[in-house]
Design a protein around this motif. Sequence first.
Motif, PDB file in Angstrom:
ATOM      1  N   GLN A  48      86.775  -8.301  90.853  1.00 32.26           N
ATOM      2  CA  GLN A  48      85.525  -8.166  91.601  1.00 32.26           C
ATOM      3  C   GLN A  48      84.612  -9.376  91.376  1.00 32.26           C
ATOM      4  OE1 GLN A  48      81.788  -5.305  91.309  1.00 32.26           O
ATOM      5  NE2 GLN A  48      83.527  -4.205  92.134  1.00 32.26           N
ATOM      6  N   ASP A 141      89.306   1.386  91.980  1.00 32.47           N
ATOM      7  CA  ASP A 141      89.159   1.418  90.514  1.00 32.47           C
ATOM      8  C   ASP A 141      88.906   2.837  90.027  1.00 32.47           C
ATOM      9  OD1 ASP A 141      89.186  -1.354  90.723  1.00 32.47           O
ATOM     10  OD2 ASP A 141      86.991  -1.539  90.636  1.00 32.47           O
ATOM     11  N   GLN A 156      74.460   0.849  91.325  1.00 31.36           N
ATOM     12  CA  GLN A 156      75.842   1.175  91.667  1.00 31.36           C
ATOM     13  C   GLN A 156      75.972   2.487  92.452  1.00 31.36           C
ATOM     14  OE1 GLN A 156      78.616  -0.937  90.952  1.00 31.36           O
ATOM     15  NE2 GLN A 156      76.806  -2.224  90.740  1.00 31.36           N
TER      16      GLN A 156
HETATM   17  N1  TRP Z   1      80.261  -3.254  90.330  1.00 30.82           N
HETATM   18  C1  TRP Z   1      80.210  -3.172  88.897  1.00 30.82           C
HETATM   19  C2  TRP Z   1      79.228  -4.272  88.411  1.00 30.82           C
HETATM   20  O1  TRP Z   1      78.774  -5.047  89.183  1.00 30.82           O
HETATM   21  C3  TRP Z   1      81.543  -3.389  88.231  1.00 30.82           C
HETATM   22  C4  TRP Z   1      82.591  -2.399  88.639  1.00 30.82           C
HETATM   23  C5  TRP Z   1      83.780  -2.694  89.275  1.00 30.82           C
HETATM   24  C6  TRP Z   1      82.590  -0.990  88.411  1.00 30.82           C
HETATM   25  N2  TRP Z   1      84.502  -1.554  89.457  1.00 30.82           N
HETATM   26  C7  TRP Z   1      83.821  -0.510  88.950  1.00 30.82           C
HETATM   27  C8  TRP Z   1      81.692  -0.096  87.835  1.00 30.82           C
HETATM   28  C9  TRP Z   1      84.133   0.850  88.940  1.00 30.82           C
HETATM   29  C10 TRP Z   1      82.007   1.270  87.827  1.00 30.82           C
HETATM   30  C11 TRP Z   1      83.211   1.743  88.376  1.00 30.82           C
HETATM   31  O2  TRP Z   1      78.942  -4.348  87.234  1.00 30.82           O
END
Ligand code: TRP
Length: 363
Positions: A48, A141, A156
Amino acid sequence: MSKNIILTGDRPTGKLHLGHYVGSLRERVKIQESNNYDEMYIMIADAQALTDNADNPNKIRENIIEVALDYLSVGLNPDKVTIFIQSQVPELTELTFFYMNLVTVSRLERNPTVKSEIKLRDFNTSIPVGFMTYPISQAADITAFKANIVPVGEDQLPMIEQTREIVRSFNNTYKKEVLVEPKAVLPDNEVCLRLPGTDGKAKMSKSLGNCIYLSDKTEDVKKKVMSMYTDPDHIKIDDPGKIEGNCVFTYLDAFCTDEHFTKYLSEYKNLDELKAHYQKGGLGDVKIKKFLFNVIEEVLNPIRENRKMYENKIEEVYNILEEGCIKAKEKASTTLKEVKEAMRINYFEDKELIKSHIEKYKN
Ligand code: TRP
């Protein structure tokens, strides 16, 4: 009874800071210590992170170990939780590709977190496809582990909502309850949802240089706390001061307890008394900043000690990560198998399919 499975993670674009700590890390350790769960996965989201750092893989590479050290230092215990690296579990990419068929472009464009990130990054019309679709990969994920609980920061929430939609759509489309709808867990203390930067800006962010890192040295923490944004109209000690938008008080709200007063500032019983005095006038910024410094140091000292210990055994940290990846892969591949079966793309596992085709083409 259904299982409690926890999954969460962070992008390895820098070291973790106090915002991460109160927003999510502290919650994860609390869950770990409660023993009230069946499985817990913590993911370093390098794939990511690459969606907007494609040209800078070294930054991601160097920060994987930093984030791993931060995780271990705050007390995440590799015997109790599986720490792994996203890119080393290719099943996640495969799931992402299949989920892409269940999400519309306009739905992606509506995701408020992605929208504000696009603005922040000045992408204009040159948004990488991978970046635009990262909420789908995030759904992969979460669902790969059948996680029902996702401890995250407030920003989130749109990702979790989108994941829930994908789960419903998948289970509906393929007429099977394969995937599990997750729930976000936020900190109960409201100020922890979004800890401001030391300059009073809405969020701690590396590019703004307004973060206190978990790995900061005492001298750095002192400097940062002593130059924190307070109330610009509180010029003389006798002036009445404002609490709202005053970082020192926001941080005290996030970190301090009554015991801290007994220990470092016994003229006050608790934070309410301190706030009242500040609002009335007669309490200087230096005094509250020194108190906050002591409070933060009490949080950071054990984390620093743990970090030092793990920094001396980097090989062991790499072993923890490698074993974590193997475990994560096992779990994700079980889910992928079920997904493929539900999607009817399990051609070689389904002996009936071959039989029916033999039947069909019999002359
Ligand atoms: N998007 C989250 C961040 O920016 C990181 C992340 C990627 C995440 N996959 C996830 C968080 C799945 C929780 C579940 O920090």
